[in-house]
Design a protein around this motif. Sequence first.
Motif, mmCIF file in Angstrom:
data_model
loop_
_atom_site.group_PDB
_atom_site.id
_atom_site.type_symbol
_atom_site.label_atom_id
_atom_site.label_comp_id
_atom_site.label_asym_id
_atom_site.label_seq_id
_atom_site.Cartn_x
_atom_site.Cartn_y
_atom_site.Cartn_z
ATOM 1 N N SER A 150 0.836 -1.202 0.000
ATOM 2 C CA SER A 150 0.000 0.000 0.000
ATOM 3 C C SER A 150 0.871 1.251 0.000
ATOM 4 C CB SER A 150 -0.984 0.026 1.164
ATOM 5 O OG SER A 150 -0.347 0.343 2.377
ATOM 6 N N ASP A 152 0.331 5.341 0.843
ATOM 7 C CA ASP A 152 -0.550 6.355 1.422
ATOM 8 C C ASP A 152 -1.916 5.766 1.790
ATOM 9 O OD1 ASP A 152 1.493 8.259 1.090
ATOM 10 O OD2 ASP A 152 0.822 8.703 -0.948
ATOM 11 N N GLU A 209 -3.533 3.245 0.470
ATOM 12 C CA GLU A 209 -4.294 2.641 -0.636
ATOM 13 C C GLU A 209 -3.503 1.493 -1.246
ATOM 14 O OE1 GLU A 209 -7.364 3.689 -1.581
ATOM 15 O OE2 GLU A 209 -7.330 5.207 0.000
ATOM 16 N N ARG A 210 -4.208 0.453 -1.673
ATOM 17 C CA ARG A 210 -3.566 -0.635 -2.402
ATOM 18 C C ARG A 210 -2.927 -0.075 -3.669
ATOM 19 N NH1 ARG A 210 -3.313 -3.767 1.673
ATOM 20 N NH2 ARG A 210 -5.115 -5.010 2.188
ATOM 21 N N SER A 249 -2.124 -0.342 -7.493
ATOM 22 C CA SER A 249 -2.615 -1.025 -8.695
ATOM 23 C C SER A 249 -1.441 -1.429 -9.583
ATOM 24 C CB SER A 249 -3.574 -0.128 -9.475
ATOM 25 O OG SER A 249 -2.854 0.933 -10.072
#
Length: 158
Positions: free
Chosen positions: A113, A115, A117-118, A120
């Motif tokens: 992750s 920040d 978030e996962r 992409s």
Amino acid sequence: MALWGPQWAHAGPVCPGPDSRRVLQLHAPQGSAPQACDLKGLARLPAKEIVVTLPAALGLAGEHRWRGVSLRHLVEQLGGGEHSQILLTALNDYAIEIPWSDLVRYDPILAYSRDGERISIRDKGPLILIYPFGTHPQLQGQDYINRSIWQVHAVTLR
């Protein structure tokens, strides 16, 4: 008790059985069957965070908070140690050997992750090896930039 060989060899799977899409294959030494991890399984392992601005050559501008699992932890759980060859392979088949000394000296993380978030695939995920560039000036060299492999999908020990 033997005084040689990996004393930290892991008896069972490193990650809990995957429930969703597998993102990482772990290949232990001595021909053991590969293990698969999904993101939930990786997130269940002890997590580490690094806040760092990466070198511009990596194409991820700005300071970010990376969260992931210590590569050293993964290697040790697979039964590896200072005499292991550690190979990381990306989705595009780019592969790089990471020396054990890096794991001891810098403890890079296999980040899942950024920040909060996962990550992409489009943004170099779902896994990227992050070194603590901000706290070790010697990491600014090309060797360490090359070792900051993204889209990692396999860790192999030999």
